[in-house]
Each structure stands twice: as structure tokens, then as C-alpha cells.
Design an enzyme around this catalytic site. Structure first.
Site, short mmCIF file in Angstrom:
data_model
loop_
_atom_site.label_atom_id
_atom_site.label_comp_id
_atom_site.label_asym_id
_atom_site.label_seq_id
_atom_site.Cartn_x
_atom_site.Cartn_y
_atom_site.Cartn_z
N GLY A 106 0.82 -1.20 0.00
CA GLY A 106 0.00 0.00 0.00
C GLY A 106 0.85 1.25 0.00
O GLY A 106 2.00 1.24 -0.45
N GLY A 108 2.39 2.90 2.35
CA GLY A 108 3.65 2.84 3.09
C GLY A 108 4.75 2.16 2.28
O GLY A 108 5.88 2.67 2.19
N THR A 109 4.42 1.03 1.70
CA THR A 109 5.38 0.29 0.87
C THR A 109 5.79 1.11 -0.35
O THR A 109 6.98 1.16 -0.71
CB THR A 109 4.76 -1.04 0.41
OG1 THR A 109 4.43 -1.83 1.56
CG2 THR A 109 5.73 -1.83 -0.46
N ASP A 131 -7.59 -1.77 2.12
CA ASP A 131 -8.19 -0.46 2.43
C ASP A 131 -8.61 0.31 1.19
O ASP A 131 -9.38 1.26 1.29
CB ASP A 131 -7.19 0.39 3.23
CG ASP A 131 -6.71 -0.31 4.48
OD1 ASP A 131 -7.49 -1.09 5.07
OD2 ASP A 131 -5.55 -0.09 4.89
N ARG A 166 -32.13 -5.06 18.71
CA ARG A 166 -30.91 -4.42 19.20
C ARG A 166 -30.32 -3.47 18.15
O ARG A 166 -30.64 -3.55 16.97
CB ARG A 166 -29.85 -5.47 19.53
CG ARG A 166 -30.16 -6.33 20.74
CD ARG A 166 -29.14 -7.43 20.87
NE ARG A 166 -29.35 -8.24 22.07
CZ ARG A 166 -28.78 -9.42 22.28
NH1 ARG A 166 -27.97 -9.94 21.37
NH2 ARG A 166 -29.03 -10.08 23.40
N HIS A 275 -8.60 -8.71 11.92
CA HIS A 275 -7.83 -9.35 10.86
C HIS A 275 -8.59 -10.41 10.09
O HIS A 275 -8.08 -10.93 9.09
CB HIS A 275 -6.54 -9.95 11.45
CG HIS A 275 -5.55 -8.90 11.86
ND1 HIS A 275 -5.62 -8.26 13.07
CD2 HIS A 275 -4.50 -8.36 11.20
CE1 HIS A 275 -4.63 -7.38 13.15
NE2 HIS A 275 -3.94 -7.43 12.02
#
Length: 359
Positions: A106, A108-109, A131, A166, A275
């Protein structure tokens, strides 16, 4: 013979092995390529953990989740154990005799890859993240599978919410972008969707839940992990100092549950998928998309078109310079077609800025 390295950076993701398979087989069959697998992301270049991938290694992994190479979201060559080790990485790249390096990840990479390309490494980027927050591309592989998992969870939560009258809250991943929450929320028929891009007002959510209670006796809320209240902040689960993105989000669903219980008479339950969203086999569409991305990356290598990342634009594959995606995040905007569809359906987003388009 061309010699190409492959690494998978950041969190694991459905479709990584399908892409490794596509890059590896395409280069071996069409360009006499020799593939060097870098283990555990950039950590493999820092700690000299590599292995050659054979044609057999690239077979039988199309449907396999995770990554056969392993991954890491903490091994930043520019800040590894408090030191700048980028020169060491460049030297090892040349020692391995690599003609190019394929990085799958993503933002960062890709940000790390862009900086390494400026130091002389021939980098090809492949867009991987559940994401879907990478700039310049309409889609990243892993996103559709993550949305499918979240949608199934909503289908299951709905039966309990209906049976017990609920308010059911589901927390999804996505970091600072709300793509998973938005798409899963629509696919799962959510009543309220809360996104990081649009801070919420608790009173708006309370009003929506009360209205749903009078109409259908229960409510379904999808909240992205990066969502936050107006004049408030995101819920940070932990901080990892040596990661390209040190902040780990999580816990907003429980916070929202506590807030709603102060205003509603009905029971409120919160669930976080965590995860589970990024594990397991990729969907058929993600397998096909990852394959197409991988073979396109192999073609870029064959043409020596380095410093690029494969992207999808107007439903076609192309490439853009790594610089255009580095250090940026693609956010949900008011103009997004899917967001506008949600508003047209009367879905509540917890803020006055996004009022449903009701006549």
C-alpha cells in the site's frame, strides 16, 4: 536472463499469492526470467533473507491467502531499529544482481519504494491493500474480498439484531479511509455508516437509531476504525515506533456502544472483525484482478519501464510514477458515486454535511 526480485510489504492481503504467481510465471515463460523471493518484506533485504522461486513454487497458490514470502509492516529501511539502513539495502540489491524489484503493498510500501528508486533501484509497484486507499488507482486487490467478508458479517448480525431488537455495530478496517465501511455498509444494508472522512455527531446517530426502532425495531451501524466524533480524535489501539505508519487504530465500536447506551433504551452490541477481513482465500474477481496486475507488472519489467506502479484507471490497466502515490492517501469524497448512492437510499452518515437525499 533477467533477474527480478519480489517482496510483499505491509499487512498480508488476499490476492498476494495470485500476484506472485502471475509475475513469476509470466517472467519465466515469456522473458526467461529468474525470480528471487525476498522474505518478510523489506526485512528480507535488511537481514539477507532471500530464496529463488521456481515455476513449481509459483504453482498451486492462486487461491491461497496470505503470502508465501511472508511480510512485515515494521521494517522501514530508512528507519530500521533507529538507523537509516537504505544504503545497505541498495548494496544488497546490487549484490543479488537484480535487474529490478517488484514491491507489492500500500501507500507505506510505495513511499519506501519511491525513496529507494531515487537511490538507483529499479522498482515496479503493485497496488495491494484491503483499504483501497492508494492514490491514482480505482481499485487494489484484496479490497473486494475484505468487503465480501464484512458484508457476510453484517448479514449475520442482522438476524440477531432483528430477533432481539438491538442496535448492532460492526467495526471495519480501513485506517484513515472509509472505503471498506462504505461499500460493505451498502452491500449489507446498513442504516448508519460512519467514515473517517466525515466526523460524526452522536445526536445524529441517536436520532437515526430511534427512527429505525420505530420502523423496523433494530439498527445496523457500520463504523470504520478511523472514524471519530466531531471535535474528537480517533481511537488508537497501540503505537509501533519503527513502522512506516506507527499508529494502529481500533476500538471505536466499543466507544460508540458506550455513547449510544447513554441515550437509547434498547440493547447495543459491538463487533470488530479485525484481521478476519484480510485473511482467507481471495474472491474470483480478486484472483483475476491480481493476475492481470501481475502480468502487467511483468510487461513493465520487460520494457524496462521502471519507477512505476500498476494502476487501474477508467477500468483499464496502466501505470503512473511512484511519486504520484507516495506519502498520500485516497479518501472518500462527497463526489464519490457509491457515497451518493447511499445518500439517495437514505443511509445516515452521522453528520449534517451528509444528509440523505430524501424528497
Amino acid at each position: 536472463m533477467m533477474r527480478v526480485g519480489i517482496l510483499t510489504g505491509g499487512g498480508d492481503c488476499q490476492g498476494l499469492n495470485a500476484t506472485i504467481r502471475a509475475v513469476g510465471k509470466s517472467l519465466m515463460l515469456n522473458y526467461n526470467g529468474q525470480i528471487i523471493g525476498i522474505e518478510e518484506g523489506f526485512a528480507g533485504l535488511l537481514e539477507r533473507k532471500v530464496r529463488e522461486l521456481t515455476y513449481t513454487d509459483c504453482s498451486g497458490i492462486l487461491a491461497l491467502g496470505g503470502t508465501i514470502l511472508g511480510s512485515s509492516n515494521t521494517a522501514n529501511p530508512f528507519n530500521y531499529k533507529g538507523k537509516d539502513c537504505s544504503a545497505q539495502v541498495v548494496a544488497y540489491y546490487h549484490e543479488l544482481g537484480l535487474d529490478s524489484l517488484v514491491i507489492m503493498g500500500g501507500d507505506g510500501t510505495m513511499s519506501i519504494g519511491y525513496e529507494l528508486s531515487k537511490l538507483g533501484m529499479n522498482i515496479i509497484g503493485v497496488p495491494k491493500t484491503i483499504d483501497n486507499d492508494l492514490m491514482c488507482t480505482e481499485r487494489t486487490f484484496g479490497f473486494e474480498t475484505a468487503v465480501s467478508v464484512a458484508t457476510e458479517a453484517l448479514d449475520r448480525l442482522r438476524t440477531t439484531g432483528h430477533s432481539h431488537k438491538r442496535v448492532m455495530i460492526l467495526e471495519t478496517m480501513g485506517r484513515y479511509a472509509g472505503w471498506i465501511a462504505l461499500h460493505a455498509g451498502i452491500a449489507g444494508g446498513a442504516d448508519v455508516i460512519l467514515l473517517p472522512e466525515f466526523p460524526y455527531d452522536i445526536d445524529e446517530i441517536v436520532s437515526a437509531c430511534r427512527l429505525r426502532a420505530s420502523e423496523q425495531q433494530y439498527s445496523i451501524i457500520v463504523v470504520a476504525e478511523g472514524a471519530k466524533p466531531q471535535h474528537g480524535s480517533m481511537v488508537v489501539q497501540q503505537t509501533i515506533a519503527d513502522s512506516p505508519d506507527p499508529i494502529r487504530l481500533g476500538g471505536i465500536a466499543e466507544n460508540l456502544k458506550s455513547q449510544l447506551e447513554q441515550h437509547l433504551k434498547v440493547e447495543v452490541r459491538a463487533t470488530s472483525l479485525g484481521h478476519i477481513q484480510r485473511g482467507g482465500s481471495p474472491t474470483a474477481n480478486d484472483r483475476i484482478f491480481a493476475t492481470n496486475i501481475g502480468t502487467y507488472a511483468a510487461d513493465l519489467i520487460a520494457r524496462k519501464h521502471y519507477g512505476q506502479i500498476v494502476v487501474q484507471q477508467q477500468n483499464r490497466l496502466t501505470s503512473v510514477p511512484l511519486q504520484q502515490v507516495a506519502n498520500q492517501t485516497k479518501a472518500v469524497t462527497l463526489e464519490d458515486t457509491t457515497l451518493q448512492s447511499a445518500l439517495a437510499l437514505g443511509i445516515n452518515f452521522g453528520c449534517s454535511e451528509l444528509k440523505p437525499n430524501l424528497r
